[in-house]
Write a protein that holds these residues in place. Structure first.
Motif, PDB file in Angstrom:
ATOM      1  N   ASN A   1      10.686  -6.477   7.511  1.00  0.00           N
ATOM      2  CA  ASN A   1      12.052  -5.996   7.702  1.00  0.00           C
ATOM      3  C   ASN A   1      12.998  -6.647   6.697  1.00  0.00           C
ATOM      4  N   ASN A   2      14.236  -6.151   6.665  1.00  0.00           N
ATOM      5  CA  ASN A   2      15.177  -6.628   5.662  1.00  0.00           C
ATOM      6  C   ASN A   2      15.561  -8.075   5.880  1.00  0.00           C
ATOM      7  N   ALA A   3      15.491  -8.540   7.157  1.00  0.00           N
ATOM      8  CA  ALA A   3      15.898  -9.922   7.425  1.00  0.00           C
ATOM      9  C   ALA A   3      14.837 -10.923   7.049  1.00  0.00           C
ATOM     10  N   GLY A   4      13.622 -10.451   6.735  1.00  0.00           N
ATOM     11  CA  GLY A   4      12.557 -11.353   6.323  1.00  0.00           C
ATOM     12  C   GLY A   4      11.758 -11.913   7.481  1.00  0.00           C
ATOM     13  N   THR A   5      12.064 -11.541   8.728  1.00  0.00           N
ATOM     14  CA  THR A   5      11.296 -12.017   9.888  1.00  0.00           C
ATOM     15  C   THR A   5      10.085 -11.146  10.097  1.00  0.00           C
ATOM     16  N   ILE A   6       9.047 -11.710  10.657  1.00  0.00           N
ATOM     17  CA  ILE A   6       7.802 -10.997  10.906  1.00  0.00           C
ATOM     18  C   ILE A   6       7.693 -10.744  12.402  1.00  0.00           C
ATOM     19  N   LYS A   7       7.604  -9.506  12.778  1.00  0.00           N
ATOM     20  CA  LYS A   7       7.506  -9.133  14.184  1.00  0.00           C
ATOM     21  C   LYS A   7       6.038  -9.027  14.602  1.00  0.00           C
ATOM     22  N   ASP A   8       5.840  -8.812  15.910  1.00  0.00           N
ATOM     23  CA  ASP A   8       4.468  -8.701  16.432  1.00  0.00           C
ATOM     24  C   ASP A   8       3.736  -7.516  15.828  1.00  0.00           C
ATOM     25  N   GLU A   9       4.461  -6.409  15.658  1.00  0.00           N
ATOM     26  CA  GLU A   9       3.780  -5.238  15.089  1.00  0.00           C
ATOM     27  C   GLU A   9       3.355  -5.491  13.641  1.00  0.00           C
ATOM     28  N   HIS A  10       4.127  -6.344  12.946  1.00  0.00           N
ATOM     29  CA  HIS A  10       3.721  -6.671  11.577  1.00  0.00           C
ATOM     30  C   HIS A  10       2.439  -7.488  11.574  1.00  0.00           C
ATOM     31  N   ILE A  11       2.377  -8.447  12.499  1.00  0.00           N
ATOM     32  CA  ILE A  11       1.149  -9.244  12.597  1.00  0.00           C
ATOM     33  C   ILE A  11      -0.035  -8.357  12.971  1.00  0.00           C
ATOM     34  N   LYS A  12       0.221  -7.417  13.897  1.00  0.00           N
ATOM     35  CA  LYS A  12      -0.849  -6.507  14.317  1.00  0.00           C
ATOM     36  C   LYS A  12      -1.342  -5.658  13.147  1.00  0.00           C
ATOM     37  N   GLU A  13      -0.393  -5.153  12.379  1.00  0.00           N
ATOM     38  CA  GLU A  13      -0.775  -4.336  11.227  1.00  0.00           C
ATOM     39  C   GLU A  13      -1.525  -5.155  10.184  1.00  0.00           C
ATOM     40  N   SER A  14      -1.096  -6.411   9.990  1.00  0.00           N
ATOM     41  CA  SER A  14      -1.803  -7.269   9.037  1.00  0.00           C
ATOM     42  C   SER A  14      -3.224  -7.553   9.498  1.00  0.00           C
ATOM     43  N   LEU A  15      -3.373  -7.807  10.817  1.00  0.00           N
ATOM     44  CA  LEU A  15      -4.721  -8.026  11.341  1.00  0.00           C
ATOM     45  C   LEU A  15      -5.584  -6.786  11.182  1.00  0.00           C
ATOM     46  N   LEU A  16      -4.986  -5.629  11.481  1.00  0.00           N
ATOM     47  CA  LEU A  16      -5.747  -4.389  11.314  1.00  0.00           C
ATOM     48  C   LEU A  16      -6.156  -4.201   9.855  1.00  0.00           C
ATOM     49  N   SER A  17      -5.231  -4.509   8.932  1.00  0.00           N
ATOM     50  CA  SER A  17      -5.551  -4.380   7.511  1.00  0.00           C
ATOM     51  C   SER A  17      -6.666  -5.335   7.109  1.00  0.00           C
ATOM     52  N   ALA A  18      -6.623  -6.584   7.644  1.00  0.00           N
ATOM     53  CA  ALA A  18      -7.679  -7.546   7.316  1.00  0.00           C
ATOM     54  C   ALA A  18      -9.019  -7.098   7.871  1.00  0.00           C
ATOM     55  N   ILE A  19      -8.988  -6.541   9.106  1.00  0.00           N
ATOM     56  CA  ILE A  19     -10.238  -6.043   9.694  1.00  0.00           C
ATOM     57  C   ILE A  19     -10.779  -4.884   8.883  1.00  0.00           C
ATOM     58  N   GLU A  20      -9.890  -3.997   8.464  1.00  0.00           N
ATOM     59  CA  GLU A  20     -10.326  -2.862   7.658  1.00  0.00           C
ATOM     60  C   GLU A  20     -10.956  -3.324   6.345  1.00  0.00           C
ATOM     61  N   GLU A  21     -10.336  -4.328   5.721  1.00  0.00           N
ATOM     62  CA  GLU A  21     -10.894  -4.839   4.475  1.00  0.00           C
ATOM     63  C   GLU A  21     -12.260  -5.466   4.703  1.00  0.00           C
ATOM     64  N   LYS A  22     -12.400  -6.203   5.808  1.00  0.00           N
ATOM     65  CA  LYS A  22     -13.687  -6.820   6.104  1.00  0.00           C
ATOM     66  C   LYS A  22     -14.745  -5.763   6.370  1.00  0.00           C
ATOM     67  N   LEU A  23     -14.369  -4.744   7.151  1.00  0.00           N
ATOM     68  CA  LEU A  23     -15.311  -3.645   7.411  1.00  0.00           C
ATOM     69  C   LEU A  23     -15.659  -2.910   6.128  1.00  0.00           C
ATOM     70  N   MET A  24     -14.663  -2.752   5.248  1.00  0.00           N
ATOM     71  CA  MET A  24     -14.926  -2.075   3.983  1.00  0.00           C
ATOM     72  C   MET A  24     -15.908  -2.872   3.125  1.00  0.00           C
ATOM     73  N   ARG A  25     -15.739  -4.218   3.111  1.00  0.00           N
ATOM     74  CA  ARG A  25     -16.680  -5.044   2.346  1.00  0.00           C
ATOM     75  C   ARG A  25     -18.080  -4.919   2.906  1.00  0.00           C
ATOM     76  N   ARG A  26     -18.180  -4.992   4.236  1.00  0.00           N
ATOM     77  CA  ARG A  26     -19.511  -4.864   4.842  1.00  0.00           C
ATOM     78  C   ARG A  26     -20.108  -3.480   4.576  1.00  0.00           C
ATOM     79  N   MET A  27     -19.253  -2.476   4.652  1.00  0.00           N
ATOM     80  CA  MET A  27     -19.746  -1.129   4.391  1.00  0.00           C
ATOM     81  C   MET A  27     -20.216  -0.997   2.940  1.00  0.00           C
ATOM     82  N   ASN A  28     -19.474  -1.599   2.006  1.00  0.00           N
ATOM     83  CA  ASN A  28     -19.897  -1.557   0.609  1.00  0.00           C
ATOM     84  C   ASN A  28     -21.214  -2.299   0.399  1.00  0.00           C
ATOM     85  N   GLU A  29     -21.344  -3.459   1.075  1.00  0.00           N
ATOM     86  CA  GLU A  29     -22.602  -4.202   0.961  1.00  0.00           C
ATOM     87  C   GLU A  29     -23.751  -3.389   1.521  1.00  0.00           C
TER      88      GLU A  29
END
Length: 385
Positions: free
Chosen positions: A213-241
Motif C-alpha cells: 500500500n501507499n503507506a508502506g505497511t504490510i497487511k495480512d493479505e500481503h503476507i498471504k500473497e507473498s506466501l502463496l507466491s513463495a509456494i508457487e515458486e517452490k512448486l514450480m522449481r519442483r515441477m521443473n526438476e
C-alpha cells in the motif's frame, strides 16, 4: 561484423540462413549484438555457439524497459529452437514464473512448438516482448520494494512515465543511429507480420502479484500473497526438476527404442537371408534326390546286364584304326616296362648292363611304334600328337 559473423558460422549446417536471421535481428533491435562463446550443456559437453546478447524494449504499464536477454543459436539452426535466458544485472533478481525458471531460462510455447523455416528470431523476440510485458521476468533488489516490477535504472531506462493505461500511446525507446547516437524520440512499433501473443495457449494460470500500500505497511493479505507466491515458486522449481528428470528418462527411452528398431532391422535382414539360403538348400536337396534316383536306376539296369569282355567291347570301324589302337596299347605297355626296369635297377634286382641292354631294345621298339602311330594318324587325317 558480417565477415566476422560468417567466420563464426563456418561450422553451422545452415550458415547462410542463420547469418541472415542474425543480421535481420541486429538491424531491427540495435540493443542485441551477435557474439560467440562456449555453451555448456546439461550433460557436461561444450560447444562454440553464436548468440545474441543485449536488451529488448518491453512496454510495462506505459513505460518501456530494456530487458537483458541472451539467445543461443544451435549449430542446427533453424532446425532446432534457440535456447533463451534472462540475464539480470547485479541490482536485479529473476522473477520465477511459468515462463522463466530460477536460472533465468525462458520457456515459451513458441520455442516448444518451433517449426523449422517458419519460426524465426524476429517472431521469437516479438513473443518475448509481449510475454514480458504481461509477466516481468526481473525485479529490483530492494528491501523497501515488495512489488516485483522491472527496475528502471542503468540498462533498463523508462520512457514516457506518467501516462495512464487509458491514455497510453506507443512510448519511445532508445534507438542508436550512427549519426546521432541514442535517439530517445523514436516510437516503439511492434514488428508486423506476427500474431499477438494471445494466440498462443497459456498452460498455467497467471501468478498474483503482491502490491504494497501507499503507506508502506504490510497487511495480512500481503503476507498471504507473498506466501502463496513463495509456494508457487517452490512448486514450480519442483515441477521443473521433475520435468527435467522425466525428460531425461524419455530421452533414454527414445535412444533405447531407436537401438531396438535398428536391432530389429538387422534381425529381419538376417532372417530374410536365412530364409533365402533355406530355399536354395531345399532346391539342391531336390536336385540331389533326383540324381540319386537316376543313379539307382542306372545301377539296377547295369546289374541286370551280362558281363562284357573289355577286348570285345573295344572295336574299331576300320583296319587302319585297329592298327593305330594296337600300336598305342603296345607303346603304352613298353612305357610301363621301361619304368619298372628303372625301379628294378634302383632296388638292385638287375645290374646296370642288363638294364642298359633291355632299355635299348625296348626304346628302339617304342620308337618304331610311335613312328607307326604318327603315320597311321596322318593316313587317317587325324591331328599329329
Amino acid at each position: 561484423m558480417e565477415e566476422e559473423l560468417k567466420n563464426w558460422l563456418v561450422y553451422y549446417r545452415n550458415a547462410d540462413h542463420t547469418r541472415r536471421d542474425v543480421l535481420r535481428v541486429s538491424r531491427e533491435y540495435l540493443g542485441l549484438n551477435p557474439c560467440r562463446d562456449t555453451y555448456n550443456f546439461n550433460d557436461g559437453s561444450q560447444l562454440e555457439l553464436v548468440n545474441l546478447k543485449g536488451t529488448i524494449p518491453v512496454p510495462y504499464k506505459g513505460i518501456i524497459y530494456n530487458i537483458p536477454i541472451l539467445i543461443w543459436l544451435m549449430d542446427t539452426h533453424p532446425q532446432n529452437a534457440p535456447i533463451c535466458y534472462v540475464k539480470p544485472t547485479a541490482d536485479m533478481s529473476i522473477k520465477v514464473s511459468m515462463f522463466v525458471d530460477q536460472n533465468g531460462k525462458i520457456y515459451l510455447p513458441y520455442l516448444h512448438d518451433w517449426v523449422p523455416h517458419d519460426s524465426d528470431l524476429l517472431g521469437l523476440i516479438h513473443v518475448l516482448i509481449c510475454t514480458f510485458g504481461e509477466h516481468p521476468p526481473v525485479f529490483a533488489k530492494s528491501k523497501e520494494q515488495v512489488q516485483p516490477l522491472p527496475y528502471p535504472k542503468d540498462n533498463m531506462l523508462p520512457h514516457g512515465a506518467g501516462s495512464s493505461m487509458s491514455q497510453y500511446r506507443p512510448p519511445s525507446y532508445p534507438v542508436q543511429t550512427p549519426q546521432t547516437g541514442y535517439n530517445y524520440n523514436m516510437p516503439y512499433v511492434p514488428t508486423p507480420g506476427y500474431p499477438p501473443y494471445g494466440a498462443f495457449p497459456t498452460p498455467y494460470p497467471a501468478y498474483p502479484t503482491p502490491v504494497a500500500n501507499n503507506a508502506g505497511t504490510i497487511k495480512d493479505e500481503h503476507i498471504k500473497e507473498s506466501l502463496l507466491s513463495a509456494i508457487e515458486e517452490k512448486l514450480m522449481r519442483r515441477m521443473n526438476e521433475r520435468f527435467q528428470q522425466n525428460q531425461a528418462e524419455m530421452d533414454t527411452l527414445q535412444r533405447t527404442l531407436q537401438e531396438l528398431k535398428q536391432g530389429k532391422m538387422k534381425l529381419d535382414g538376417i532372417l530374410e537371408q536365412l530364409t533365402k539360403e533355406k530355399n536354395d538348400l531345399d532346391k539342391n536337396i531336390t536336385v540331389l534326390k533326383d540324381k540319386e534316383q537316376e543313379l539307382d536306376k542306372a545301377i539296377e539296369r547295369l546289374s541286370n546286364q551280362e558281363s562284357i569282355d573289355v577286348d570285345d567291347a573295344v572295336t574299331t570301324t576300320a583296319p587302319l584304326y585297329k592298327q593305330l589302337l594296337n600300336a598305342f596299347a603296345e607303346e603304352a605297355a613298353l612305357e610301363d616296362a621301361i619304368y619298372y626296369m628303372g625301379e628294378a635297377l634302383r632296388c638292385g634286382v638287375i645290374d646296370l648292363d642288363v638294364f642298359l641292354r633291355q632299355v635299348r631294345t625296348l626304346s628302339r621298339k617304342q620308337f618304331m611304334l610311335r613312328a607307326l602311330m604318327q603315320k597311321c594318324r596322318q593316313k587317317a587325317g587325324l591331328a599329329p600328337v
